[in-house]
Design a protein around this motif. Structure first.
Motif, PDB file in Angstrom:
ATOM      1  N   GLY A   1       3.503 -50.742 -61.216  1.00 50.05           N
ATOM      2  CA  GLY A   1       4.813 -51.368 -61.080  1.00 50.05           C
ATOM      3  C   GLY A   1       5.002 -52.535 -62.020  1.00 50.05           C
ATOM      4  N   VAL A   2       3.963 -53.340 -62.182  1.00 50.68           N
ATOM      5  CA  VAL A   2       4.050 -54.511 -63.057  1.00 50.68           C
ATOM      6  C   VAL A   2       4.251 -54.088 -64.508  1.00 50.68           C
ATOM      7  CG1 VAL A   2       2.799 -56.501 -63.975  1.00 50.68           C
ATOM      8  CG2 VAL A   2       2.695 -55.990 -61.535  1.00 50.68           C
ATOM      9  N   PHE A   3       3.425 -53.161 -64.969  1.00 54.61           N
ATOM     10  CA  PHE A   3       3.533 -52.719 -66.358  1.00 54.61           C
ATOM     11  C   PHE A   3       4.872 -52.058 -66.652  1.00 54.61           C
ATOM     12  CE2 PHE A   3      -1.292 -52.667 -66.636  1.00 54.61           C
ATOM     13  CZ  PHE A   3      -1.339 -53.706 -67.553  1.00 54.61           C
ATOM     14  N   HIS A   4       5.435 -51.374 -65.660  1.00 52.22           N
ATOM     15  CA  HIS A   4       6.692 -50.678 -65.890  1.00 52.22           C
ATOM     16  C   HIS A   4       7.890 -51.617 -66.010  1.00 52.22           C
ATOM     17  CE1 HIS A   4       5.167 -46.624 -65.664  1.00 52.22           C
ATOM     18  NE2 HIS A   4       6.382 -46.172 -65.794  1.00 52.22           N
ATOM     19  N   ARG A   5       7.686 -52.879 -65.707  1.00 50.96           N
ATOM     20  CA  ARG A   5       8.785 -53.845 -65.858  1.00 50.96           C
ATOM     21  C   ARG A   5       8.882 -54.355 -67.295  1.00 50.96           C
ATOM     22  NH1 ARG A   5       7.078 -55.758 -60.625  1.00 50.96           N
ATOM     23  NH2 ARG A   5       6.078 -57.623 -61.465  1.00 50.96           N
ATOM     24  N   PHE A   6       7.949 -53.964 -68.124  1.00 47.62           N
ATOM     25  CA  PHE A   6       7.921 -54.459 -69.498  1.00 47.62           C
ATOM     26  C   PHE A   6       8.103 -53.302 -70.467  1.00 47.62           C
ATOM     27  CE2 PHE A   6       5.440 -57.342 -66.893  1.00 47.62           C
ATOM     28  CZ  PHE A   6       5.976 -58.579 -67.250  1.00 47.62           C
ATOM     29  N   SER A   7       9.073 -53.429 -71.359  1.00 48.12           N
ATOM     30  CA  SER A   7       9.407 -52.338 -72.276  1.00 48.12           C
ATOM     31  C   SER A   7       8.287 -52.008 -73.255  1.00 48.12           C
ATOM     32  CB  SER A   7      10.686 -52.675 -73.056  1.00 48.12           C
ATOM     33  OG  SER A   7      10.500 -53.867 -73.823  1.00 48.12           O
ATOM     34  N   ASN A   8       7.468 -53.014 -73.585  1.00 48.50           N
ATOM     35  CA  ASN A   8       6.409 -52.774 -74.574  1.00 48.50           C
ATOM     36  C   ASN A   8       5.383 -51.746 -74.116  1.00 48.50           C
ATOM     37  OD1 ASN A   8       7.557 -54.600 -76.269  1.00 48.50           O
ATOM     38  ND2 ASN A   8       6.134 -56.261 -75.851  1.00 48.50           N
ATOM     39  N   THR A   9       5.245 -51.575 -72.794  1.00 47.05           N
ATOM     40  CA  THR A   9       4.242 -50.635 -72.293  1.00 47.05           C
ATOM     41  C   THR A   9       4.794 -49.213 -72.183  1.00 47.05           C
ATOM     42  OG1 THR A   9       4.810 -51.154 -69.995  1.00 47.05           O
ATOM     43  CG2 THR A   9       3.042 -52.430 -71.008  1.00 47.05           C
ATOM     44  N   GLU A  10       6.043 -49.000 -72.563  1.00 43.95           N
ATOM     45  CA  GLU A  10       6.613 -47.652 -72.513  1.00 43.95           C
ATOM     46  C   GLU A  10       5.934 -46.712 -73.505  1.00 43.95           C
ATOM     47  OE1 GLU A  10      10.773 -47.993 -73.149  1.00 43.95           O
ATOM     48  OE2 GLU A  10      11.185 -48.874 -71.177  1.00 43.95           O
ATOM     49  N   MET A  11       5.244 -47.273 -74.483  1.00 48.44           N
ATOM     50  CA  MET A  11       4.559 -46.453 -75.482  1.00 48.44           C
ATOM     51  C   MET A  11       3.231 -45.918 -74.971  1.00 48.44           C
ATOM     52  SD  MET A  11       5.250 -48.538 -79.028  1.00 48.44           S
ATOM     53  CE  MET A  11       4.391 -50.012 -78.438  1.00 48.44           C
ATOM     54  N   SER A  12       2.853 -46.269 -73.747  1.00 51.05           N
ATOM     55  CA  SER A  12       1.584 -45.794 -73.198  1.00 51.05           C
ATOM     56  C   SER A  12       1.569 -44.278 -73.151  1.00 51.05           C
ATOM     57  CB  SER A  12       1.372 -46.359 -71.786  1.00 51.05           C
ATOM     58  OG  SER A  12       1.380 -47.768 -71.800  1.00 51.05           O
ATOM     59  N   GLY A  13       0.480 -43.687 -73.597  1.00 51.56           N
ATOM     60  CA  GLY A  13       0.377 -42.235 -73.597  1.00 51.56           C
ATOM     61  C   GLY A  13      -0.823 -41.772 -74.396  1.00 51.56           C
ATOM     62  N   ILE A  14      -0.962 -40.467 -74.531  1.00 49.37           N
ATOM     63  CA  ILE A  14      -2.081 -39.873 -75.263  1.00 49.37           C
ATOM     64  C   ILE A  14      -1.557 -38.744 -76.148  1.00 49.37           C
ATOM     65  CG2 ILE A  14      -4.231 -38.549 -75.068  1.00 49.37           C
ATOM     66  CD1 ILE A  14      -4.829 -39.981 -72.487  1.00 49.37           C
ATOM     67  N   ASN A  15      -2.064 -38.690 -77.364  1.00 48.23           N
ATOM     68  CA  ASN A  15      -1.760 -37.593 -78.282  1.00 48.23           C
ATOM     69  C   ASN A  15      -3.053 -36.832 -78.570  1.00 48.23           C
ATOM     70  OD1 ASN A  15       0.925 -38.533 -78.530  1.00 48.23           O
ATOM     71  ND2 ASN A  15       0.334 -39.925 -80.181  1.00 48.23           N
ATOM     72  N   VAL A  16      -3.034 -35.516 -78.313  1.00 49.85           N
ATOM     73  CA  VAL A  16      -4.218 -34.688 -78.535  1.00 49.85           C
ATOM     74  C   VAL A  16      -3.914 -33.654 -79.614  1.00 49.85           C
ATOM     75  CG1 VAL A  16      -5.929 -33.157 -77.511  1.00 49.85           C
ATOM     76  CG2 VAL A  16      -4.901 -34.978 -76.129  1.00 49.85           C
ATOM     77  N   GLN A  17      -4.663 -33.724 -80.688  1.00 47.62           N
ATOM     78  CA  GLN A  17      -4.489 -32.785 -81.797  1.00 47.62           C
ATOM     79  C   GLN A  17      -4.919 -31.382 -81.385  1.00 47.62           C
ATOM     80  OE1 GLN A  17      -6.976 -33.733 -85.140  1.00 47.62           O
ATOM     81  NE2 GLN A  17      -6.072 -32.194 -86.482  1.00 47.62           N
ATOM     82  N   ALA A  18      -4.178 -30.370 -81.832  1.00 44.37           N
ATOM     83  CA  ALA A  18      -4.517 -28.984 -81.521  1.00 44.37           C
ATOM     84  C   ALA A  18      -5.620 -28.480 -82.432  1.00 44.37           C
ATOM     85  CB  ALA A  18      -3.284 -28.092 -81.650  1.00 44.37           C
ATOM     86  N   ALA A  19      -6.604 -27.801 -81.863  1.00 44.91           N
ATOM     87  CA  ALA A  19      -7.651 -27.172 -82.665  1.00 44.91           C
ATOM     88  C   ALA A  19      -7.096 -25.907 -83.304  1.00 44.91           C
ATOM     89  CB  ALA A  19      -8.851 -26.837 -81.783  1.00 44.91           C
ATOM     90  N   VAL A  20      -7.622 -25.571 -84.478  1.00 44.17           N
ATOM     91  CA  VAL A  20      -7.179 -24.391 -85.220  1.00 44.17           C
ATOM     92  C   VAL A  20      -8.260 -23.322 -85.137  1.00 44.17           C
ATOM     93  CG1 VAL A  20      -6.444 -23.513 -87.463  1.00 44.17           C
ATOM     94  CG2 VAL A  20      -5.859 -25.850 -86.789  1.00 44.17           C
ATOM     95  N   PHE A  21      -7.855 -22.104 -84.816  1.00 43.16           N
ATOM     96  CA  PHE A  21      -8.851 -21.052 -84.620  1.00 43.16           C
ATOM     97  C   PHE A  21      -9.569 -20.699 -85.906  1.00 43.16           C
ATOM     98  CE2 PHE A  21     -10.898 -17.734 -82.431  1.00 43.16           C
ATOM     99  CZ  PHE A  21     -11.011 -16.663 -83.295  1.00 43.16           C
TER     100      PHE A  21
END
Length: 202
Positions: free
Chosen positions: A69-89
């Protein structure tokens, strides 16, 4: 005549073996794609659990464990997330080919500049790791490597434990030791915080 028949049987055997080998490749490729599909993509931050005492981390006079709840009150934390690169066969062994995983985790970011009690400017901290493929299985490097901007080294507190793991299909969990400043007591409190992520899109 017997020799001719034996020769034909031998050729038919080789042909059948060739068909069997060709038939195995789509199965292997499907298994590979199934494994990669379980992890690749862009993940959104869906929750977190602070495994420490209640603290007043945003100086609002209320001690709580509700960091979500605390973090969601601040716009700067909206970038929180994970990016996972796709493996190529590829047909050859993939255990030597790393695929990038980028993690953006929310942080309190406390500073005494501009006031005796100090203030916070929540932001995200960047971590990275990777995974490889072996026998059509995900081999996840669990330890996260930090990339800390020098100007924030004294402001962001991170412990030794920083790991990531799969908790389900297209679901990831990050556990990290984090120290936060408690405005109620004027002290630092360190404890593990567990972040949950779910895939948003590929």
């Amino acid at each position: 005549m017997k020799m001719h028949t034996h020769h034909i049987s031998w050729l038919l055997g080789l042909f059948a073996l060739g068909l069997a080998s060709c038939a195995e490749k789509p199965w292997a490729e499907d298994e590979f794609k199934k494994a990669v599909d379980s992890i690749e993509g862009v993940y959104e931050w869906t929750g977190c659990t602070w495994n420490g005492p209640e603290v007043d981390m945003d100086n609002d006079g209320v001690a709580s464990k509700d960091f979500w709840g605390v973090f969601h009150r601040f716009s700067n934390t909206e970038m929180s997330g994970i990016n996972v690169q796709a493996a190529v066969f590829r047909e050859e062994d993939q255990s030597h080919v790393p695929y990038m995983i980028e993690c953006f985790l929310p942080f309190q970011c406390y500073s005494r500049i501009g006031g005796e009690k100090g203030h916070i400017f929540p932001t995200v901290q960047y971590f990275k790791t990777y995974y490889t493929m072996r026998d059509n299985q995900i081999c996840l490097q669990e330890e996260l490597l930090a990339s800390v901007d020098e100007m924030y080294q004294d402001l962001q507190k991170m412990g030794e434990t920083r790991r990531i793991r799969q908790t389900g299909y297209a679901q990831l969990e990050v556990t990290i030791d984090m120290a936060v400043f408690d405005f109620a007591t004027g002290t630092w409190v360190e404890a593990p915080i567990v972040h949950q992520f779910k895939r948003k899109h590929y």
